[in-house]
Design a protein around this motif. Structure first.
Motif, PDB file in Angstrom:
ATOM      1  N   VAL A 150       0.867  -1.181   0.000  1.00  0.00           N
ATOM      2  CA  VAL A 150       0.000   0.000   0.000  1.00  0.00           C
ATOM      3  C   VAL A 150       0.901   1.228   0.000  1.00  0.00           C
ATOM      4  O   VAL A 150       1.737   1.400   0.898  1.00  0.00           O
ATOM      5  N   LEU A 151       0.736   2.086  -0.996  1.00  0.00           N
ATOM      6  CA  LEU A 151       1.540   3.301  -1.110  1.00  0.00           C
ATOM      7  C   LEU A 151       0.806   4.484  -0.502  1.00  0.00           C
ATOM      8  O   LEU A 151      -0.432   4.501  -0.455  1.00  0.00           O
ATOM      9  N   PRO A 152       1.531   5.501  -0.023  1.00  0.00           N
ATOM     10  CA  PRO A 152       0.853   6.728   0.402  1.00  0.00           C
ATOM     11  C   PRO A 152      -0.031   7.254  -0.723  1.00  0.00           C
ATOM     12  O   PRO A 152       0.375   7.247  -1.894  1.00  0.00           O
ATOM     13  N   ASN A 153      -1.229   7.688  -0.368  1.00  0.00           N
ATOM     14  CA  ASN A 153      -2.181   8.125  -1.396  1.00  0.00           C
ATOM     15  C   ASN A 153      -1.817   9.464  -2.008  1.00  0.00           C
ATOM     16  O   ASN A 153      -2.269   9.790  -3.107  1.00  0.00           O
ATOM     17  N   ASP A 154      -0.981  10.263  -1.317  1.00  0.00           N
ATOM     18  CA  ASP A 154      -0.605  11.590  -1.804  1.00  0.00           C
ATOM     19  C   ASP A 154       0.899  11.788  -1.558  1.00  0.00           C
ATOM     20  O   ASP A 154       1.291  12.434  -0.583  1.00  0.00           O
ATOM     21  N   PRO A 155       1.753  11.225  -2.417  1.00  0.00           N
ATOM     22  CA  PRO A 155       3.202  11.308  -2.203  1.00  0.00           C
ATOM     23  C   PRO A 155       3.720  12.744  -2.127  1.00  0.00           C
ATOM     24  O   PRO A 155       4.676  13.015  -1.390  1.00  0.00           O
ATOM     25  N   ALA A 156       3.097  13.651  -2.860  1.00  0.00           N
ATOM     26  CA  ALA A 156       3.537  15.049  -2.826  1.00  0.00           C
ATOM     27  C   ALA A 156       3.333  15.649  -1.440  1.00  0.00           C
ATOM     28  O   ALA A 156       4.169  16.409  -0.937  1.00  0.00           O
ATOM     29  N   PHE A 157       2.217  15.299  -0.809  1.00  0.00           N
ATOM     30  CA  PHE A 157       1.960  15.786   0.541  1.00  0.00           C
ATOM     31  C   PHE A 157       2.974  15.208   1.528  1.00  0.00           C
ATOM     32  O   PHE A 157       3.472  15.917   2.408  1.00  0.00           O
ATOM     33  N   VAL A 158       3.283  13.913   1.397  1.00  0.00           N
ATOM     34  CA  VAL A 158       4.286  13.301   2.274  1.00  0.00           C
ATOM     35  C   VAL A 158       5.623  14.022   2.130  1.00  0.00           C
ATOM     36  O   VAL A 158       6.305  14.302   3.128  1.00  0.00           O
ATOM     37  N   SER A 159       5.995  14.369   0.898  1.00  0.00           N
ATOM     38  CA  SER A 159       7.243  15.110   0.672  1.00  0.00           C
ATOM     39  C   SER A 159       7.200  16.474   1.352  1.00  0.00           C
ATOM     40  O   SER A 159       8.204  16.925   1.928  1.00  0.00           O
TER      41      SER A 159
END
Length: 268
Positions: A150-159
């Motif tokens: 399961v990947l983070p749904n919003d990778p840009a937000f995690v960054s």
């Protein structure tokens, strides 16, 4: 939110009256919150004991608890859901009634490898779903396939969150995570769990990111390494029976890096 999640909320409300978020957590569905924090075991009065915010208790039930945190002109909803993927799913799905901008998950994790030590501040690069409760987030229970990534749904937000933590003076490391269904029985299955190649082990983040995707909310998980099951002697640090010295790095991160990062995210 996705139509599937709307259907899930409709099904809940078909058999229940009123606001479930209000009843379980004391949170007002007509109020806007800048941030929703979901915590299986941490209470905000403890986490913010060294960082000043106004903490107001809204609900204090045997399992579920809710608080509102006020900081400058920002409002944070804090939900205590108890441990395990099923509890996380029940509590966070109810929060779909609420009006909030973004959400964080905060809790501890154990290290499976020497590269991650007690006190490290981490966020999942992906989570392996080793929990049965995630079957209930699909269209059909029979379609569930365990141990998927399961990947983070919003990778840009995690960054963005990683960058905000750095601005607050804290290094937030990405790490692969295995989500387990049992805290005590995971030790018996460690060899099989390690075969998935994960750095850390915890219980809820795969469910958190699956629900975040259904809710279509920016989401990130913040984990503090509390113990280490890394092979190699010197890296071992138990979860139960820790000395004060072994606890110190964990407590330092939990009481400084976590609250300071939460406030940075609330202020976005």
């Amino acid at each position: 939110m996705k139509q599937q999640f709307r259907d899930m909320l409709d099904a809940m409300h078909r058999y229940n009256r009123g606001s479930l978020a209000k009843e379980l957590f004391g949170l007002d569905p007509f109020e806007h919150y800048d941030l929703l924090v979901v915590a299986p075991s941490w209470h905000p009065a403890k986490i913010f004991s060294e960082v000043r915010v106004l903490v107001s208790s809204l609900a204090d039930h045997a399992v579920t608890k809710g608080w509102r945190l006020d900081w400058t002109n920002k409002k944070i909803a804090w939900v205590h859901c108890s441990r395990g993927a099923a509890n996380l799913i029940d509590s966070l799905s109810v929060c779909g009634e609420l009006n909030f901008s973004r959400m964080l998950f905060v809790d501890s994790a154990g290290s499976l490898v020497p590269d991650y030590r007690v006190g490290d501040f981490c966020t999942p690069s992906h989570a392996v779903s080793g929990v049965g409760a995630n079957a209930y987030l699909g269209e059909r229970l029979a379609d569930y396939r365990p141990f998927e990534k399961v990947l983070p749904n919003d990778p840009a937000f995690v960054s963005e969150v990683i960058g905000l933590a750095l601005k607050a003076g804290h290094t937030l490391r990405e790490a692969s995570v295995f989500s387990a269904d049992s805290l005590e029985m995971e030790y018996y299955h460690l060899d099989e769990i390690r075969s998935h190649g994960c750095d850390l082990i915890e219980m809820e983040t795969s469910s958190f990111y699956l629900l975040a995707d259904l809710m279509e909310k920016p989401a990130a998980a913040l984990l503090v390494v509390s113990d280490s099951m890394a092979e190699g002697g010197a890296d071992f640090s138990p979860l139960a029976g820790r000395s004060e010295a072994e606890c110190a790095p964990y407590e330092k991160t939990r009481l400084r890096a976590v609250p300071e990062t939460i406030l940075k995210v609330a202020g976005m």
